[in-house]
Structures are given as C-alpha cells and as structure tokens.
Design a protein around this motif. Structure first.
Motif, PDB file in Angstrom:
ATOM      1  N   VAL A 187      17.823   7.241 -17.710  1.00 32.95           N
ATOM      2  CA  VAL A 187      18.325   8.261 -16.792  1.00 32.95           C
ATOM      3  C   VAL A 187      18.604   9.541 -17.581  1.00 32.95           C
ATOM      4  O   VAL A 187      19.176   9.500 -18.670  1.00 32.95           O
ATOM      5  CB  VAL A 187      19.637   7.779 -16.134  1.00 32.95           C
TER       6      VAL A 187
ATOM      7  N   ALA B 257      -1.412  21.706  -7.768  1.00 31.41           N
ATOM      8  CA  ALA B 257      -2.511  20.943  -7.165  1.00 31.41           C
ATOM      9  C   ALA B 257      -3.743  21.832  -7.028  1.00 31.41           C
ATOM     10  O   ALA B 257      -4.870  21.408  -7.300  1.00 31.41           O
ATOM     11  CB  ALA B 257      -2.090  20.390  -5.808  1.00 31.41           C
TER      12      ALA B 257
ATOM     13  N   TRP C 293       4.528  22.547  -6.587  1.00 34.17           N
ATOM     14  CA  TRP C 293       3.594  21.411  -6.619  1.00 34.17           C
ATOM     15  C   TRP C 293       2.243  21.828  -6.045  1.00 34.17           C
ATOM     16  O   TRP C 293       1.187  21.526  -6.614  1.00 34.17           O
ATOM     17  CB  TRP C 293       4.163  20.223  -5.826  1.00 34.17           C
TER      18      TRP C 293
ATOM     19  N   GLY D 295      16.239   8.020   4.416  1.00 25.39           N
ATOM     20  CA  GLY D 295      16.493   7.136   3.283  1.00 25.39           C
ATOM     21  C   GLY D 295      15.676   7.541   2.066  1.00 25.39           C
ATOM     22  O   GLY D 295      14.773   8.375   2.160  1.00 25.39           O
ATOM     23  N   ARG D 296      16.000   6.946   0.926  1.00 20.91           N
ATOM     24  CA  ARG D 296      15.354   7.311  -0.327  1.00 20.91           C
ATOM     25  C   ARG D 296      13.848   7.054  -0.280  1.00 20.91           C
ATOM     26  O   ARG D 296      13.044   7.865  -0.720  1.00 20.91           O
ATOM     27  CB  ARG D 296      15.991   6.512  -1.464  1.00 20.91           C
ATOM     28  N   PHE D 297      13.456   5.902   0.287  1.00 19.41           N
ATOM     29  CA  PHE D 297      12.035   5.576   0.337  1.00 19.41           C
ATOM     30  C   PHE D 297      11.317   6.326   1.436  1.00 19.41           C
ATOM     31  O   PHE D 297      10.169   6.715   1.289  1.00 19.41           O
ATOM     32  CB  PHE D 297      11.826   4.068   0.462  1.00 19.41           C
ATOM     33  N   GLU D 298      12.015   6.503   2.537  1.00 17.08           N
ATOM     34  CA  GLU D 298      11.449   7.285   3.623  1.00 17.08           C
ATOM     35  C   GLU D 298      11.079   8.676   3.084  1.00 17.08           C
ATOM     36  O   GLU D 298      10.005   9.204   3.368  1.00 17.08           O
ATOM     37  CB  GLU D 298      12.518   7.408   4.704  1.00 17.08           C
TER      38      GLU D 298
ATOM     39  N   GLN E 228      10.517   9.454  -0.088  1.00 16.42           N
ATOM     40  CA  GLN E 228       9.410   9.378  -1.043  1.00 16.42           C
ATOM     41  C   GLN E 228       8.078   9.268  -0.313  1.00 16.42           C
ATOM     42  O   GLN E 228       7.086   9.884  -0.706  1.00 16.42           O
ATOM     43  CB  GLN E 228       9.625   8.183  -1.975  1.00 16.42           C
ATOM     44  N   VAL E 229       8.080   8.507   0.752  1.00 16.48           N
ATOM     45  CA  VAL E 229       6.836   8.339   1.502  1.00 16.48           C
ATOM     46  C   VAL E 229       6.488   9.615   2.264  1.00 16.48           C
ATOM     47  O   VAL E 229       5.319   9.980   2.378  1.00 16.48           O
ATOM     48  CB  VAL E 229       6.948   7.121   2.437  1.00 16.48           C
TER      49      VAL E 229
ATOM     50  N   TRP F 158      -3.737  17.409  -0.912  1.00 19.26           N
ATOM     51  CA  TRP F 158      -4.850  17.081  -1.798  1.00 19.26           C
ATOM     52  C   TRP F 158      -6.156  16.936  -1.037  1.00 19.26           C
ATOM     53  O   TRP F 158      -7.222  17.318  -1.520  1.00 19.26           O
ATOM     54  CB  TRP F 158      -4.543  15.808  -2.588  1.00 19.26           C
ATOM     55  N   GLU F 159      -6.082  16.393   0.188  1.00 27.00           N
ATOM     56  CA  GLU F 159      -7.301  16.283   0.995  1.00 27.00           C
ATOM     57  C   GLU F 159      -7.833  17.670   1.334  1.00 27.00           C
ATOM     58  O   GLU F 159      -9.042  17.892   1.377  1.00 27.00           O
ATOM     59  CB  GLU F 159      -7.019  15.466   2.264  1.00 27.00           C
TER      60      GLU F 159
ATOM     61  N   MET G   6       1.741  15.130   0.116  1.00 26.11           N
ATOM     62  CA  MET G   6       0.862  15.350  -1.042  1.00 26.11           C
ATOM     63  C   MET G   6      -0.573  14.971  -0.709  1.00 26.11           C
ATOM     64  O   MET G   6      -1.518  15.681  -1.056  1.00 26.11           O
ATOM     65  CB  MET G   6       1.324  14.478  -2.213  1.00 26.11           C
ATOM     66  N   THR G   7      -0.713  13.822  -0.049  1.00 26.82           N
ATOM     67  CA  THR G   7      -2.046  13.368   0.330  1.00 26.82           C
ATOM     68  C   THR G   7      -2.731  14.416   1.190  1.00 26.82           C
ATOM     69  O   THR G   7      -3.905  14.740   1.000  1.00 26.82           O
ATOM     70  CB  THR G   7      -1.928  12.039   1.086  1.00 26.82           C
TER      71      THR G   7
ATOM     72  N   ALA H 200       4.858  11.606  -0.234  1.00 23.83           N
ATOM     73  CA  ALA H 200       3.550  11.003  -0.546  1.00 23.83           C
ATOM     74  C   ALA H 200       2.532  11.412   0.511  1.00 23.83           C
ATOM     75  O   ALA H 200       1.397  11.784   0.200  1.00 23.83           O
ATOM     76  CB  ALA H 200       3.672   9.479  -0.622  1.00 23.83           C
ATOM     77  N   ARG H 201       2.969  11.365   1.761  1.00 22.51           N
ATOM     78  CA  ARG H 201       2.045  11.736   2.842  1.00 22.51           C
ATOM     79  C   ARG H 201       1.696  13.221   2.778  1.00 22.51           C
ATOM     80  O   ARG H 201       0.548  13.613   2.971  1.00 22.51           O
ATOM     81  CB  ARG H 201       2.674  11.410   4.206  1.00 22.51           C
TER      82      ARG H 201
END
Lengths: 430, 430
Positions: free
Chosen positions: B2, B209, B205, B159-162, B164-165, B175-176, B171-172, B168-169
């Motif tokens: 950390v 990219a 970011w 939430g933390r993962f929500e 992150q996803v 990038w597309e 970014m995808t 992620a979406r």
C-alpha cells in the motif's frame, strides 16, 4: 505518487514468481493430503502433465528457462508462520483444528520434491515423483504455472494501453456474468478456478467481484491463500486421485473392486457433514452407485464432474430415492465445464428437488476467449494427474470416455471389474 | 504494498479538488487571454453558466456546499513555477516565447475573481464578473467542476467493484473508438474534451489511449496541464467569446459590422500559420465569409463548430475557390459534437479536397452513455458564456439557432446588421 518500494521489490523479486505460497492451492488438496499422510504416506506416486489441447503447443509458446525458474522457485517455498497459524486455527466447514498437529508439523517442514522436464513434439513432458503426500502438492501449482506462463507469453508484446483495455474487457465479461447470476434464486456458487486461472491476481479479482456482486450466494473459493487473505470460506472435498491411487495400489481384482469405497471409508473417519461428498465418476457413476455399500447413502452429497450433468444429477436423485433417502436434503455439486447459461439451466432444473451447489472453474478465472488475435488467451484443457503408484499405472474411466486415462489393457480390466457398460462421449470444454 | 503516503496525501487534501492547476484549462483560453490582455484588458465582462439540458437538474444532484468548496479552491490557485517555466519556454505551434513577458508576469500574479452562486428551479445560477482577461479564465474550470461533481454524485453510492467495472466498460468503449479510427488515412485528431470531461484522470487516460492507439494521427490535446505532463502538443486557436465581446463593445451598427473582422486583425498581429484559423459561425458563416475582407482568404483554415459540418466545409471550400485560393492547401477543423462515425464520414468525404483536422470533445472524454441506470452519467450540454461586456449584452447567432443566445431585440438587431437569412435548426448533441 510512485510507490518506489513496490517497484523495487518487484524488480528484485528474482523471477517474478507465479505461485508465491504453498497454500496458493486448492483446499481439497490439503484435506486429501492429510488423509493420504494418515493412510498411505509411504506410497510412491508419479504425477504427469497432460495437455488435452494438443493444438496449444506449449513448448513453442513457453520458454523452457522461464518454466524451470518458476518450478525451481516453487521448490524453494515452505509454509509461512502466518499460513500455518491460519491452517491450524481457522474454522473450515464449521470445524476448528481441521488439520491435525502431526500433519501440520510434517507440512511445516515440507519442500516439494524434484521435477523432471523434457520437450517433445511441441509439448512439455513434466513429471513429479515422490511419496504421495508430498508429490500430490505439485499438481495445482504446476498447472497454474504453465497456464500463467502461457498468458504472459501471449501478452508479452502488448502495449501498456492494449493491456489495460484487455483487462477492462475481461473485467466487463466477468462482471456481466456476475450480474446475470445475481437474480438466480437459492444460488450457491464457489470459485474452483485456481489450476487454470489466467493469473493469481486475476483469480483474486474474480473472487472479489463474486463477493461484491453475489454476496451470500458466493460461498467461497477453493484457493486457500485467497480464502485466508479475503476472509472467505475455503471450499473443496476430494478428487479422483484418491480412488485412482487406491485402485492402483490394490493387489487383486477383488481389492480393486472395493478400492473406491475404501477411499470413502477412510474419509468418513475424518470428516462429516458437507465434507461427506461422493465423487462417483472415476470408474463410472452408475456402476459405482449400484454397487455402493448402504452406509454411503447417508452421505451429504454427490459431485458431478463429467458426463452430462443433468443425467448425473438424475442418477444421483434416483439412487437416493432407491436407498430410502430424501433427495431434498441432499446436495448435488456441479463442477464440470460450467458457465453462466449452464449454471442457470441446472439451477432452474433442480430447484426444489435437490440442494444444488456450483464449483465454477476455468470459465470464471480464465475466460479470455475472443479478447486477443487468434484467441491466444482462450483457456485450454491441461491436467496433471497421478499416473503411477508403487510402479503400477493408474486408470480413470470417467463418465466421459474423452476424459479416460491409463494403459489400454488396464482400462479394459477396470471396465470389467467395475462392470461398466457403453458410455457416451462428450467434448471436453476445459 | 500500500502506498501509505499517497493515501494520506489524498485524505488530507482538504476537498479533493477537481481542478488542481490554473493551466488545467484549454490552450486557446491562454492564447485568447494574451490577446485580450493586450487589446481589451480593462473591459468588464460577465460570464454565466447555461445548462442547455434542462432535464439534468444540477442543483438537485450537486450539493451546494461541495460546489462552493471546489469554486473556492479554484480561487486559491496560482500559477506554479514549473507551469510558468513551461508556458514561457515551451514551443507551441512551432514557436518559442509564444507568451510575452508582460502577459506572463500578469498571469503569475493572477487569482481568479469572485463568483456569484444561487439556486433557481433546480439549476445553479453561477456568474463571474471581472476584467475580461481574468474572468475569462473561469469558463473551462467552472464547467469541468460542475460536470465532474455531477459524475461524482451519480457514482457516490456505487460499490468498489461496480466502479471498477464501470471504468472497465468506459475504457473498452474508448479503446474501441480508437481502434476504429486507427485505419483512417491521413487522420489528424486532437483532444478538445477538457470542459465536459467525466473527470481529470479520465481525460488524462483518454489522451494516453489516443497516444498509444493512434500514434502520429493524434496531434495533441487542448489541455495545457496534460500537454505539459504527457509531452504532447497543446492545441487550440480562438473561440466565440472574442467576436461576441468585441461586438458587444461596439458603439454603433457600423462598428458592430466590422467587429468580428477586427478580432482577426488583432489576432493576425500576433499569430501566423496554423494559428490563423477563422471561426466564422458566431453570426452566421455565409454572411461572415461573404462580407469578409480579402486578406482573410490567405489565412490557413476555418473551424466548423455549428450547423451541418459537411455544409460548413463545402461553404468554406467554395469561398476559398471564389477568392482564388487552393482549398487543398487549406485546413478545415471540425469540432462540433463529433464521434467516430461522423469523423470517419467527414474524413472520407473531404479526402483530397481540403486538409482536415478534428477537435474531439465530449464524446471522447465523457462517453459514459448507457453505463449506469437512467443514463445518469450521459454527457449533457453545459456552457459558460460571456453574457455582458461593459454593461451591454452579448449575442451569438451561430449556424444553429438552437445555439443562439442574447436578448431577443439584440438578436434581431444582429441579424439585421450581419444580414442573416433563414437558418436551419439542428439538435445540440453535447
């Protein structure tokens, strides 16, 4: 701010190990290891790598030097103090002191035995020989090392953003699966994906995604290191290697016929409740259940790991009924080639008829299908199996002839001894 | 490991500022600021926030206290030594010492003037008043603050993962777009997305990219801070505020008629080459070009920022031809509501006929459409405009009546003075 310490630590960490702990392995390996340590600690066993996906030419993709470094590193590992404390003190399946002191003392002193590595026809021949309790601990890390070295090789010429987007896409994929599973009623699902994971960090991410996305429906992970760090349940019972080696050690056909039941007799002495799970398919589920002793019907559940899962579950339900048991109090664990559609289908199919649980493996922790050119990161079917015990070959018949292994004459002998009829073939997914 | 220092630093950074530097703004603001500092430094100008997307009720979404904290923080900023060095020493558009010493000394001492904030009908009334060179620097950070506060509010219960996803979406998605643009021949594209970016880190970011994905086809960013840190070109020329304020300052109709050309006369004294870009649409492109002095035809290019872009470019090409210029040596910059399909279409359409360049804004740095419930992160049309100069209202007609602004009687007067005919309406995308 740059975390200089982390960077330096990573640089000097000589070979950037793929497996960094002896408990970065499946929980059932440790349960089985303790059982073997108690009952067959001197048996000499050989494990061997088998790549069922011949078109993935591992020896062309993975550098031999790098593979040796990872395997050598594995042999330098020993149980850390904290890991030992966790294994000794943590509650597993509701029980403390799951691991006995004599086993823990042995485990604390353990180093993995040597490996033998050769290249042949674009594949690696990788074997491990030693006493059963020590050599069996090679299986999961050996697979994880090979699978991750292949991931690394494929990703080695990708740019920084290409990589970030690759993971962004993979995360999106996993999260969409989690979202699709969230509404499934009475879902109970665990991560079984250590051996064929894309990487350790990726498995760890998948587990956290399941934790957040599925809450109570996510019941735990087979990976001990992740279970310890993330404070989730460590999940798993037993595998084919027990009946395979017990059977190979049998001296006569008569001994062979009872070997698979002897495994469970030994198991019953140590475990109860949700750890009493039958894995009936090593030499054909139908035959195994038909000839099973009555006491086995009182066990908690059956794991379906080959063949058509629906048929397997129907066979189990019928068997429990025939033996006077109420299937609604029994547990069926599906663990073969699962993905979301199949999980939803099986959940719906058996709702109210039997308790159902899922061990989700490769397509949870390594679904990189379609994300790079030539599908170079698609998972493939790699296994590492006990092939010999005290000089005698092992045999597996399975409910899917495509998963069968062993010398042909021995396969025929086993089919005769266990009274196996015709079997249907299924494609091996992963 | 950390990074404790980073965490502590972020915790104690009182209000987690959205804009952390006076040069976290568009390059053209600084060019225009220098021009204004030279020609109209004492004009008193008022800027005002205008939310064209009425259904996004900003005052219901964004906490007033948080908004005040961000705006107050903005007023505490001053140019850092490194930023000053970069502005003084860096080469912009091939030229060193783009910013004169007298301007830099003034800029080094600058603090942004006060703001006035009120809530009305679910919207914020936010105005800035001061001398033109100081108050004009509020526009971009004010917009960035409001847009990012809205992003933060929408994401606050994820939430933390929500989260992150979500990224992620996103970014995808970016990038597309980059992958789709990569094969476009002779593409020249810049990031113009500061003001309506999802967040600073996200814009940063996106720029990286574009750098990795488009290489030489990515010509730079309008954001000075990112240009400095990532060592890419800072891009931009001039905006509507120049003709709008020059026109408001005009005392008579006769002065008004020449005001937009006076802007470019002043500009021409300071800039050459690719900085000589005409923005003709403030009071209608056709009228502007028809009445333009001949010397303007020698300028390098025209930026199309409203109306139908194809029509705008055709008008420019025809005008150059009429004035004896070769359009193939001229530059058309498209910068209005661009996304991949439009960029590809315009590239193909004008290949070989005129040099083309793209300033890609909101749909590069804030395309979170479809990624959360109720499309709560979709970009919206927020602007911050000069509405008054020395007590007189400004007017914009644009090539799209939906982008027009000013008091109705003044709009009519401008239409008469600039001889504007009927105009076609277009939906404002972002």
């Amino acid at each position: 701010m740059v975390d200089i310490a982390s960077r330096v630590y990573n640089h000097k960490w000589k070979i950037d190990p793929i497996v960094r702990s002896l408990i970065d392995t499946d929980f059932y390996k440790l349960l089985m290891c303790q059982s073997v340590f108690r009952n067959h600690r001197d048996a000499n066993v050989t494990f061997s790598l088998i790549n069922r996906s011949k078109k993935v030419r591992l020896a062309d993709i993975i550098d031999e030097g790098e593979l040796r470094e990872q395997l050598d590193h594995m042999r330098s590992l020993s149980l850390s103090r904290g890991e030992s404390t966790w294994l000794r003190g943590n509650m597993f399946y509701g029980k403390r002191q799951m691991f006995r002191s004599d086993f823990m003392e042995w485990f604390e002193g353990l180093r993995l035995p040597p490996y033998h590595l050769e290249k042949r026809d674009g594949q690696y021949e990788l074997t491990f020989e030693g006493t059963w309790p020590e050599v069996m601990l090679w299986e999961v890390p050996a697979l994880a090392i090979l699978v991750e070295l292949r991931s690394r090789a494929v990703m080695s010429d990708m740019g920084r953003f290409e990589l970030q987007v690759l993971y962004a896409r993979a995360m999106t994929k996993v999260w969409e699966k989690v979202e699709e599973l969230r509404p499934v009623e009475n879902l109970r699902i665990a991560d079984f994906g250590t051996r064929r994971r894309h990487s350790f960090l990726w498995q760890d991410w998948c587990v956290q995604a399941m934790q957040e996305g599925l809450a109570q429906k996510f019941v735990g992970t087979s990976n001990c290191l992740i279970a310890m760090r993330r404070e989730v349940e460590a999940i798993g019972t037993n595998a084919h290697e027990l009946p395979m080696v017990y059977s190979a050690l049998a001296e006569t056909d008569k001994e062979l016929r009872v070997a698979p039941y002897k495994v469970l007799e030994d198991w019953q002495e140590e475990h109860e409740g949700n750890l009493r799970i039958i894995l009936p398919d090593t030499y054909g589920t139908s035959s195994f259940l038909r000839q099973a002793p009555d006491w086995l019907a009182s066990w908690t559940g059956i794991r379906i790991d080959s063949g058509d899962p629906e048929t397997g579950a129907e066979t189990a339900i019928q068997w429990w009924k025939d033996r006077g048991e109420d299937p609604r109090e029994k547990l069926v664990i599906f663990s073969d080639g699962l993905d979301v559609a199949k999980i939803k289908e099986l959940s719906a199919k058996f709702a109210g008829r039997v308790r159902v649980s899922f061990g989700w493996g490769t397509l949870l922790t390594n679904d990189f299908r379609g994300l790079v050119a030539d599908d170079g990161l698609a998972p493939f079917s790699l296994v590492c199996k006990a092939v010999e015990a005290n000089g005698k070959p092992t045999v597996k018949l399975s409910d899917n002839p495509n998963k069968a292994m062993g010398p042909l004459d021995e396969i025929e002998r086993y089919k005769r001894v266990f009274d196996i009829g015709a079997q249907q073939k299924f494609d091996v997914i992963v």
